[in-house]
Design a protein around this motif. Sequence first.
Motif, PDB file in Angstrom:
ATOM      1  N   TYR A  23       0.854  -1.181   0.000  1.00  0.00           N
ATOM      2  CA  TYR A  23       0.000   0.000   0.000  1.00  0.00           C
ATOM      3  C   TYR A  23       0.890   1.231   0.000  1.00  0.00           C
ATOM      4  N   ASN A  24       0.394   2.288  -0.564  1.00  0.00           N
ATOM      5  CA  ASN A  24       1.091   3.559  -0.534  1.00  0.00           C
ATOM      6  C   ASN A  24       0.263   4.489   0.347  1.00  0.00           C
ATOM      7  N   LEU A  25       0.814   4.886   1.484  1.00  0.00           N
ATOM      8  CA  LEU A  25       0.087   5.745   2.425  1.00  0.00           C
ATOM      9  C   LEU A  25       0.610   7.172   2.376  1.00  0.00           C
ATOM     10  N   ARG A  26      -0.298   8.101   2.438  1.00  0.00           N
ATOM     11  CA  ARG A  26       0.061   9.514   2.549  1.00  0.00           C
ATOM     12  C   ARG A  26      -0.420   9.972   3.915  1.00  0.00           C
ATOM     13  N   LEU A  27       0.530  10.175   4.812  1.00  0.00           N
ATOM     14  CA  LEU A  27       0.203  10.573   6.176  1.00  0.00           C
ATOM     15  C   LEU A  27       0.392  12.073   6.358  1.00  0.00           C
ATOM     16  N   PRO A  28      -0.408  12.669   7.222  1.00  0.00           N
ATOM     17  CA  PRO A  28      -0.125  14.058   7.599  1.00  0.00           C
ATOM     18  C   PRO A  28       1.276  14.121   8.218  1.00  0.00           C
ATOM     19  N   LEU A  29       1.941  15.227   8.047  1.00  0.00           N
ATOM     20  CA  LEU A  29       3.315  15.386   8.516  1.00  0.00           C
ATOM     21  C   LEU A  29       3.461  15.055  10.001  1.00  0.00           C
ATOM     22  N   GLU A  30       2.513  15.486  10.811  1.00  0.00           N
ATOM     23  CA  GLU A  30       2.583  15.221  12.252  1.00  0.00           C
ATOM     24  C   GLU A  30       2.529  13.719  12.540  1.00  0.00           C
ATOM     25  N   ASP A  31       1.656  12.989  11.840  1.00  0.00           N
ATOM     26  CA  ASP A  31       1.568  11.540  12.039  1.00  0.00           C
ATOM     27  C   ASP A  31       2.842  10.847  11.565  1.00  0.00           C
ATOM     28  N   ALA A  33       5.800  12.096  11.560  1.00  0.00           N
ATOM     29  CA  ALA A  33       6.824  12.375  12.571  1.00  0.00           C
ATOM     30  C   ALA A  33       6.647  11.468  13.781  1.00  0.00           C
ATOM     31  N   ARG A  34       5.424  11.184  14.146  1.00  0.00           N
ATOM     32  CA  ARG A  34       5.164  10.299  15.290  1.00  0.00           C
ATOM     33  C   ARG A  34       5.593   8.870  14.970  1.00  0.00           C
ATOM     34  N   VAL A  35       5.344   8.410  13.749  1.00  0.00           N
ATOM     35  CA  VAL A  35       5.785   7.079  13.342  1.00  0.00           C
ATOM     36  C   VAL A  35       7.309   7.018  13.342  1.00  0.00           C
ATOM     37  N   ALA A  36       7.953   8.066  12.835  1.00  0.00           N
ATOM     38  CA  ALA A  36       9.421   8.126  12.833  1.00  0.00           C
ATOM     39  C   ALA A  36       9.965   8.101  14.261  1.00  0.00           C
ATOM     40  N   ALA A  37       9.301   8.791  15.174  1.00  0.00           N
ATOM     41  CA  ALA A  37       9.729   8.793  16.575  1.00  0.00           C
ATOM     42  C   ALA A  37       9.616   7.395  17.176  1.00  0.00           C
ATOM     43  N   LEU A  38       8.551   6.676  16.852  1.00  0.00           N
ATOM     44  CA  LEU A  38       8.410   5.306  17.342  1.00  0.00           C
ATOM     45  C   LEU A  38       9.517   4.412  16.792  1.00  0.00           C
ATOM     46  N   ALA A  39       9.856   4.584  15.521  1.00  0.00           N
ATOM     47  CA  ALA A  39      10.929   3.791  14.926  1.00  0.00           C
ATOM     48  C   ALA A  39      12.276   4.102  15.587  1.00  0.00           C
ATOM     49  N   GLU A  40      12.471   5.340  16.019  1.00  0.00           N
ATOM     50  CA  GLU A  40      13.695   5.688  16.752  1.00  0.00           C
ATOM     51  C   GLU A  40      13.691   5.054  18.135  1.00  0.00           C
ATOM     52  N   MET A  41      12.539   4.992  18.774  1.00  0.00           N
ATOM     53  CA  MET A  41      12.432   4.401  20.110  1.00  0.00           C
ATOM     54  C   MET A  41      12.633   2.886  20.061  1.00  0.00           C
ATOM     55  N   TYR A  42      12.263   2.259  18.947  1.00  0.00           N
ATOM     56  CA  TYR A  42      12.379   0.815  18.772  1.00  0.00           C
ATOM     57  C   TYR A  42      13.228   0.557  17.524  1.00  0.00           C
ATOM     58  N   PRO A  43      14.550   0.664  17.654  1.00  0.00           N
ATOM     59  CA  PRO A  43      15.429   0.630  16.472  1.00  0.00           C
ATOM     60  C   PRO A  43      15.406  -0.693  15.698  1.00  0.00           C
ATOM     61  N   ASP A  44      14.915  -1.769  16.301  1.00  0.00           N
ATOM     62  CA  ASP A  44      14.803  -3.030  15.568  1.00  0.00           C
ATOM     63  C   ASP A  44      13.578  -3.058  14.660  1.00  0.00           C
ATOM     64  N   ARG A  45      12.756  -2.016  14.729  1.00  0.00           N
ATOM     65  CA  ARG A  45      11.525  -1.940  13.924  1.00  0.00           C
ATOM     66  C   ARG A  45      11.629  -0.778  12.941  1.00  0.00           C
ATOM     67  N   SER A  46      11.336  -1.060  11.689  1.00  0.00           N
ATOM     68  CA  SER A  46      11.306   0.010  10.686  1.00  0.00           C
ATOM     69  C   SER A  46       9.980   0.761  10.782  1.00  0.00           C
ATOM     70  N   GLU A  47       9.905   1.882  10.120  1.00  0.00           N
ATOM     71  CA  GLU A  47       8.640   2.620  10.072  1.00  0.00           C
ATOM     72  C   GLU A  47       7.559   1.743   9.445  1.00  0.00           C
ATOM     73  N   ALA A  48       7.917   0.953   8.427  1.00  0.00           N
ATOM     74  CA  ALA A  48       6.944   0.044   7.804  1.00  0.00           C
ATOM     75  C   ALA A  48       6.475  -1.013   8.808  1.00  0.00           C
ATOM     76  N   ASP A  49       7.400  -1.536   9.620  1.00  0.00           N
ATOM     77  CA  ASP A  49       7.013  -2.507  10.662  1.00  0.00           C
ATOM     78  C   ASP A  49       6.032  -1.880  11.638  1.00  0.00           C
ATOM     79  N   ILE A  50       6.339  -0.664  12.064  1.00  0.00           N
ATOM     80  CA  ILE A  50       5.475   0.049  13.017  1.00  0.00           C
ATOM     81  C   ILE A  50       4.076   0.216  12.425  1.00  0.00           C
ATOM     82  N   LEU A  51       3.999   0.689  11.186  1.00  0.00           N
ATOM     83  CA  LEU A  51       2.699   0.898  10.541  1.00  0.00           C
ATOM     84  C   LEU A  51       1.952  -0.419  10.353  1.00  0.00           C
ATOM     85  N   ASN A  52       2.651  -1.475   9.935  1.00  0.00           N
ATOM     86  CA  ASN A  52       1.999  -2.781   9.773  1.00  0.00           C
ATOM     87  C   ASN A  52       1.404  -3.256  11.084  1.00  0.00           C
ATOM     88  N   ASP A  53       2.179  -3.143  12.161  1.00  0.00           N
ATOM     89  CA  ASP A  53       1.684  -3.585  13.463  1.00  0.00           C
ATOM     90  C   ASP A  53       0.507  -2.746  13.936  1.00  0.00           C
TER      91      ASP A  53
END
Length: 75
Positions: A23-31, A33-53
């Motif tokens: 899927y190709n998702l277009r997220l608002p910039l704030e969302d 950034a929040r996904v990117a922050a989660l990926a930084e907090m959990y470095p074993d998970r990519s942004e795609a992993d975070i979104l899938n979960d």
Amino acid sequence: MKVTDLPRHWQEDKKTADRTHDYNLRLPLEDAARVAALAEMYPDRSEADILNDMIAAALDDLAESTPLKEKLKRS
């Protein structure tokens, strides 16, 4: 899995999962950034992993509601 269970899930060892559809998702910039922050907090998970979960957990939560239970149950 519930959305509130995700942080604990992300701390566990990562398991490979079959991804059979893109899927190709277009997220608002704030969302985004929040996904990117989660990926930084959990470095074993990519942004795609975070979104899938997150999507899987949201679908599981929705599947528990009575009107959607039959349409959204896992096969």
